[in-house]
Design an enzyme around this catalytic site. Sequence first.
Site, PDB file in Angstrom:
ATOM      1  NE  ARG A 294      40.239  55.203 -31.438  1.00 29.91           N
ATOM      2  CZ  ARG A 294      40.157  53.918 -31.128  1.00 29.91           C
ATOM      3  NH1 ARG A 294      39.786  53.551 -29.924  1.00 29.91           N
ATOM      4  NH2 ARG A 294      40.431  52.994 -32.024  1.00 29.91           N
ATOM      5  CE1 TYR A 434      39.669  61.478 -39.357  1.00 27.02           C
ATOM      6  CE2 TYR A 434      41.173  61.444 -41.205  1.00 27.02           C
ATOM      7  CZ  TYR A 434      40.425  62.139 -40.305  1.00 27.02           C
ATOM      8  OH  TYR A 434      40.440  63.501 -40.351  1.00 27.02           O
ATOM      9  CD  GLU A 435      43.272  58.495 -36.134  1.00 22.83           C
ATOM     10  OE1 GLU A 435      43.766  57.543 -35.526  1.00 22.83           O
ATOM     11  OE2 GLU A 435      43.870  59.135 -37.006  1.00 22.83           O
ATOM     12  N   GLY A 436      39.735  54.418 -36.119  1.00 22.92           N
ATOM     13  CA  GLY A 436      38.774  53.437 -35.619  1.00 22.92           C
ATOM     14  C   GLY A 436      37.388  53.795 -36.107  1.00 22.92           C
TER      15      GLY A 436
END
Lengths: 593, 593
Positions: A294, A434-436
């Site tokens: 993140r 991406y990554e949440g």
Amino acid sequence: MPTYTAPTKDMQFVLHDVLNISAASTPGYEDLEPDFTSAILEEAGKLTSEVIAPLNTVGDTEGCRLENGVVYTPTGFKDAFEKVKEGGWTGLDMPEQYGGQNMPQVIGSAVGEMFSAANQAFTMYQGLTHGAASAILAHGTDQQKDTFLPKMVSCDWTGTMNLTEPHCGTDLGLMRTKAAPQADGSYKITGQKIFISSGEHDLAENIIHLVLAKIEGGPEGIKGVSLFIVPKFNVNEDGSLGERNGATVGSIEEKMGIHGNSTCVMNYDGATGYLLGDEHKGMRAMFTMMNEARLGVGMQGLAQADVAYQNAVIYANDRLQGRAVTGAEAPDKPADPLIVHPDIRRSLMEQKSFVEGARAFILWGATMIDAAHRSGDKDADGLVSLLTPVIKGFLTDVGYDMTVKAQQVYGGHGYIEEWGMSQFTRDARIAMIYEGANGVQALDLVGRKLAQDGGKHVMAFFELVKTFCKDNAGTDEVFDKEFIEPLKAASKDLQSAGMYFMQNGMKNPNHALAGSNDFMHMFGHVCLGLMWAKMGLAARAALANGTGDAAFYETKLTTGRFYMARQLPATALHLTRIQTGADTVMALDAANF
Amino acid sequence: MPTYTAPTKDMQFVLHDVLNISAASTPGYEDLEPDFTSAILEEAGKLTSEVIAPLNTVGDTEGCRLENGVVYTPTGFKDAFEKVKEGGWTGLDMPEQYGGQNMPQVIGSAVGEMFSAANQAFTMYQGLTHGAASAILAHGTDQQKDTFLPKMVSCDWTGTMNLTEPHCGTDLGLMRTKAAPQADGSYKITGQKIFISSGEHDLAENIIHLVLAKIEGGPEGIKGVSLFIVPKFNVNEDGSLGERNGATVGSIEEKMGIHGNSTCVMNYDGATGYLLGDEHKGMRAMFTMMNEARLGVGMQGLAQADVAYQNAVIYANDRLQGRAVTGAEAPDKPADPLIVHPDIRRSLMEQKSFVEGARAFILWGATMIDAAHRSGDKDADGLVSLLTPVIKGFLTDVGYDMTVKAQQVYGGHGYIEEWGMSQFTRDARIAMIYEGANGVQALDLVGRKLAQDGGKHVMAFFELVKTFCKDNAGTDEVFDKEFIEPLKAASKDLQSAGMYFMQNGMKNPNHALAGSNDFMHMFGHVCLGLMWAKMGLAARAALANGTGDAAFYETKLTTGRFYMARQLPATALHLTRIQTGADTVMALDAANF
């Protein structure tokens, strides 16, 4: 074709003038003298601008190709990857025990920004390797570490993270991939994963997949998820490569951008996997990788904005179009350069003030990670945990907007692929997802991080801003007015928003969550405001000392003034929105949208 | 694959409940009874959703292909184009004399939105034809009209506009394309034009290029630019096609989006051209086309936002992920649909309130154009001229943001081309650039339109808002608070910004121009605020009458409340920025960016 110049000087300013890293008590920081960091940054700058950046367009145009189960990366990627390996860049901040150089994260972050800016798709191959290695480092057995880390730190083997399945991304409790325990302690992994970055390629001898799966008979939902190491080739006891494992690429996704990275559908057909960390505690282990990822993705937002900005400046200085409204500035030429026009400058200043503020924010965050990891500083750990969704969500949302602004400077040429500006926009778009996805970041911030440890960390943040303002006000009236007062006002807005959540979120959590995106953005603005106040102070001090490049420091102050006057006041609008609560947001029946 | 549903009901609401068009005194409006407009909109809705929308993905994937000077459009485009021609859609608002149906612009705009939303790249072939026909209609000789219009109104021949050259887009005074007068009154046109939409293709028998060029020996710069009709095939006296003219495609551009439209480099090698309008008055003639095109492009911003929103709503209702924080809403399913989550709703409400507000804005603008053209209403003409840059700039900037938000609802799937959301974003991106990049729109608004006719039109706009508020306040306290008061506050912000420009722009025009983008956006917000107040009133009246679909009207009020409470207050932030003037924007030397 676009170019990239590594922002070495600006990084040195942040590291030394602003953060004064070599004076920090964090172990390893004592070596980080300006000459030393300069040497590293110059070297990374050369590699990224001369070798990696020129492959960015190639990667976008050619993309990756799947033939008979083999994925071919774009022309030139393999040679460049060898150069990255030779330089030992992946192991920069990895332990010496596994072949790394044990540098602090703050150096890894500075270098990482250069790699991302030069070629995001290319850099993901090593970026995910780094993340997977970190997870093994944190959760692996000694044997797992000895087996996998040396090869991953050198990037002879690369890594991936496998979370998403066709029917679940955010909600991993719905996961269907199964892990069947075997007599020898290993597992057979069966299922399909999608959106697997660097899932299959021709850059490395082996690929170490970290795969989330449910052990048969375990708890329902997210509490039954475990993490497994699933190598593409099994590894023999002597470290040599054994049989091909049942982990194969099904297809490569056609994406909006980052074409140079192979985004794979991965099929696991009874593939041999090894439990990483504890049974059913897979999410915890994966979050080691996710939190790192993140921060890395937040950095991508900044990095794409920077390279796009750099090219927009070049174009704005080169392209002759129209005359300055206040009188010709290049009367000997058929027209003035674009940069004379106020609205072009407005756009460039928005980009510049974001990029430089974001860079300081990322590097400040990295010093907290170092303090947490190297000094066991719990407060730093808590604060950076609070700020992680802000770094990821705010920097990628705004970073994307900034690439769009940079593209806009090119007019029609910005829309033509040949000029390269479209690619920056298309590549930057993924970082919001991406990554949440950023909505999940906002939810994480408001729904979880704010209240973490009894709200201790957000209170610490407010205290930090307050102390900073108090310590630095009162000596220069102009500086107070231009920097300290706006920061105070913005921080007050943020506190009012937090207060609104406390007062209203208890009776109905939707009153808080309807404002989560606004809160994440206003938090980001306050952080950048703090960074600009710190940079302004440092620039003012340097000017007072009369050392160094006066124009550089004056430019810092001007850019800071722009941010404080024009960008930071966005907090007031976010507060207004937040204070309307959930009523108009939640009022409609789903059928009436 | 994404779908498109024509917003027939919403358009009927705007046309009849809000604008009450059939009661207007504009000639031609007396026929526009609800049943009549409904029949047209239903028919257009069927064609666009069933025939044209399904080709959107095809156009994006295949793109256009140039082979030996022939441009092939994507599979299915030719058949669909024939159906558009059969329906007489291009001539909807063209004079009957040339085969059109003489409908008002307000109907053309409603239908046009559907075409753009269904397939922007496809619709540009007829859209540019319409624009070129309008220019010929306004500036052509009777012979030119008789020769070209019937074939263009039927779309047997299509049209283009040729302005940009490699070294000049906005600054057309730098133009190099030459026109050499011939003995027979025609001209030989020589030069290169770029970014020519629909420049060459296989959909029509002939292509009528409108080309800006400089007549040899004429005045320097923009004052020496004339407009020419340059047919792909010369037209014989009997109307049959003659020899191929020297207007050829050099290449097709690779673009970020609108792949289904052929964007050509056009080479004119002594091509025969015919002066359209007066010598050296080419910009005036071209602006007939440009102003129409700018409104059309503003509509594209809305249209892409609408189709993207529609698909985001479908996905948010279908995709099961996570649980509502207030308790499961679909306990029988493995998870709740995305639409239960506050941040997803926040995003969808932003999209919905923009799309519906923008639709009303466009249609209101179209009624002013009709009043100007059909009734010679100078005030309406002045007001719509003022609002043209707002419609173009604001609706495409925000429209693009909204496609990005819609794409975001899809999470990772939004980034995968297969799902179609990336295309909406990529296609919408061009609208911020072409027909005058949005920075140029803001400059036009602040640098030219504000002061036009002594500032009469902007004063008329403020008066209109003031009168509206006065006439409709005081009968319902809640409505006043929710709709009238926010509109008043926003309009006051806009007036304050105008005042700032007046007071500071005289001594330094940069003080105004540095705020031009903010002013354009705050103006757009006030217009949408006005539209929402009008729609709120109409919905309230309909509910009081107890006729029609109560849920529809309640939804309108809720959506309006959302806009007024959360979006309209952006005017305050824009005002804050504007009032900082040019100082921080213009302070840096160009070398210090």
